[in-house]
Design a protein around this motif. Structure first.
Motif, PDB file in Angstrom:
ATOM      1  N   ASP A 229       0.816  -1.215   0.000  1.00  0.00           N
ATOM      2  CA  ASP A 229       0.000   0.000   0.000  1.00  0.00           C
ATOM      3  C   ASP A 229       0.853   1.271   0.000  1.00  0.00           C
ATOM      4  OD1 ASP A 229       1.002  -0.176   2.530  1.00  0.00           O
ATOM      5  OD2 ASP A 229      -0.924  -0.100   3.571  1.00  0.00           O
ATOM      6  N   SER A 231       2.166   4.395  -1.452  1.00  0.00           N
ATOM      7  CA  SER A 231       1.616   5.222  -2.534  1.00  0.00           C
ATOM      8  C   SER A 231       2.620   5.462  -3.650  1.00  0.00           C
ATOM      9  CB  SER A 231       1.136   6.570  -1.971  1.00  0.00           C
ATOM     10  OG  SER A 231       2.205   7.262  -1.338  1.00  0.00           O
ATOM     11  N   TYR A 264       1.435  -4.412   3.762  1.00  0.00           N
ATOM     12  CA  TYR A 264       0.375  -3.404   3.812  1.00  0.00           C
ATOM     13  C   TYR A 264      -0.327  -3.454   5.160  1.00  0.00           C
ATOM     14  CZ  TYR A 264      -2.562  -7.495   2.706  1.00  0.00           C
ATOM     15  OH  TYR A 264      -3.175  -8.729   2.718  1.00  0.00           O
ATOM     16  N   SER A 268      -5.636   0.179   5.837  1.00  0.00           N
ATOM     17  CA  SER A 268      -5.294   1.294   4.947  1.00  0.00           C
ATOM     18  C   SER A 268      -6.419   1.483   3.930  1.00  0.00           C
ATOM     19  CB  SER A 268      -3.978   1.032   4.231  1.00  0.00           C
ATOM     20  OG  SER A 268      -4.108   0.023   3.251  1.00  0.00           O
ATOM     21  N   LEU A 270      -6.518   1.945   0.734  1.00  0.00           N
ATOM     22  CA  LEU A 270      -6.386   1.175  -0.506  1.00  0.00           C
ATOM     23  C   LEU A 270      -6.777  -0.284  -0.298  1.00  0.00           C
ATOM     24  CD1 LEU A 270      -5.487   1.064  -3.482  1.00  0.00           C
ATOM     25  CD2 LEU A 270      -3.172   0.540  -2.653  1.00  0.00           C
ATOM     26  N   ILE A 271      -6.305  -0.889   0.775  1.00  0.00           N
ATOM     27  CA  ILE A 271      -6.606  -2.300   1.044  1.00  0.00           C
ATOM     28  C   ILE A 271      -8.083  -2.477   1.360  1.00  0.00           C
ATOM     29  CG2 ILE A 271      -6.063  -4.266   2.512  1.00  0.00           C
ATOM     30  CD1 ILE A 271      -3.846  -3.358   0.534  1.00  0.00           C
TER      31      ILE A 271
END
Length: 398
Positions: A229, A231, A264, A268, A270-271
């Protein structure tokens, strides 16, 4: 015969390309001629401990005190106070580190990353008789949000870099970049041929185009993304691109999967997006961190590595993939421009990623041309790298 003592400095919050390179150097350097010592922070000490005598390891303690907090990883780690705290903790170790070196009569130090570079420079300023080797693993990224800016100002870094007796570059492209950008350092620069572990990645890379053409009849394409994750690795753009497949009727039925590797945080954004979206959760397989053995297993299953990175130093993941016969889809940043055919590099956008992935899966001619562009990419084995460093250590000891 009296062995040459070399102290390897490494301060890091994770295991990336530079950390892997150092491990291989420590493991493979001729122990009958060289005695390795290690200056390392607690967070990664165990990664190296099996390959260095315990009495030869000097622990710097916990230099990244905030990393155990998930809140810190999401918020504080991107803020200047985090870097200031870590730098203060590290520089408080200068005197004790120098005492360790002096008590062991060590006259050669080899540094790899930014924090240990600061520590090495401080040591060198105390004792000019110590020979200082610094390895540049990538191109200097001058963006304001880059870690270099937080840890040390760019002009200060270049000035301190002149303290090094030898500056090794892991690719000829990096040496060329440094010579053109900083002529005053030219006499110190040496290209060290980068290598890939010949115990794990021992395949002679030669893409089989006939085999790749058979992929036309396969039911599913597999992509590998390495970056978790973080960026800067472009995972957000990749996830957006995958989602675009669902919204495009002409592409919706293409059968593919994406293996999502790298550490990750479960919470988070994104996850959570991947896990909570029905389409994304069927297309993306979350793997987490993979050790080298598991990575080799994954390479045997995938067709392409995809690296939509916003920034890279020397992208070791790309080199490992190509050495395993896996073509790489790359963003058009400088690191990749100097490695691969620019015709196939993509812009940093989800639409560009979508277009590249779809063309590789549907256009046989384009896919064949893309794969062909990697055939002449040459990767050497670790033996060349180690011999080069051993020669530098030997000369530094004279």
């Amino acid at each position: 015969m009296k062995r040459i003592k070399v102290a390897f400095f490494i301060v890091s919050n994770g295991l990336g390309g530079a950390e892997k390179v150092l491990l291989e150097i420590i493991k493979r350097v001729d122990k009958t001629k060289y005695e390795p010592f290690l200056i390392v922070n607690n967070e990664i000490k165990d990664y190296y401990a099996a390959h260095v005598a315990s009495e030869n390891i000097f622990s710097l303690g916990n230099i990244y005190p905030l990393l155990n907090s998930s809140l810190a990883q999401r918020i504080i780690i991107r803020a200047r106070p985090f870097f200031d705290i870590s730098k203060l903790l590290l520089l408080s170790k200068v005197k004790s580190t120098y005492c360790f070196l002096k008590s062991n009569n060590i006259k050669i130090i080899h540094s790899h990353l930014m924090y240990d570079f600061l520590l090495s420079c401080s040591i060198r300023e105390i004792d000019k008789s110590i020979r200082f080797i610094y390895t540049l693993h990538g191109f200097l990224n001058l963006k304001k949000e880059n870690e270099l800016t937080y840890v040390i100002k760019h002009k200060t870094f270049i000035k301190k870099l002149s303290n090094a007796d030898v500056i090794t570059c892991v690719s000829p492209q990096i040496e060329t970049f440094m010579k053109e950008s900083y002529p005053s350092l030219s006499s110190k620069l040496i290209t060290i041929t980068n290598g890939i572990s010949d115990s794990l990645f021992n395949h002679n890379f030669r893409l089989d185009l006939e085999k790749s053409s058979l992929k036309v009849n396969m039911n599913k394409f597999s992509f590998l993304f390495i970056g978790g994750d973080k960026s800067v690795k472009g995972g957000i753009l990749l996830v957006k691109a995958i989602k675009l497949f669902e919204n495009n009727p002409a592409l919706r039925d293409i059968n593919f999967e994406v293996f999502f590797a790298g550490p990750y945080l479960n919470d988070s954004p994104l996850i959570c997006q991947i896990k909570n979206d029905r389409y994304l959760s069927t297309k993306i397989k979350l793997l987490g961190y993979l050790d080298p053995i598991k990575m080799e297993e994954i390479y045997s299953k995938v067709d392409f590595l995809i690296m939509p990175s916003l920034s890279e130093g020397y992208p070791l993941a790309a080199v490992e993939a190509v050495n395993n016969g896996i073509p790489v889809i790359c963003s058009n940043i400088n690191a990749f421009k100097l490695m691969f055919d620019e015709r196939f590099l993509i812009e940093l956008s989800s639409k560009a990623i979508l277009l590249m992935m779809s063309k590789l899966m549907t256009d046989n001619v384009y896919r064949s041309d893309f794969i062909s562009s990697f055939i002449d990419f040459k990767v050497s084995v670790w033996s060349e790298l180690i011999v080069s460093y051993e020669e530098i250590y030997c000369k530094s000891n004279q």
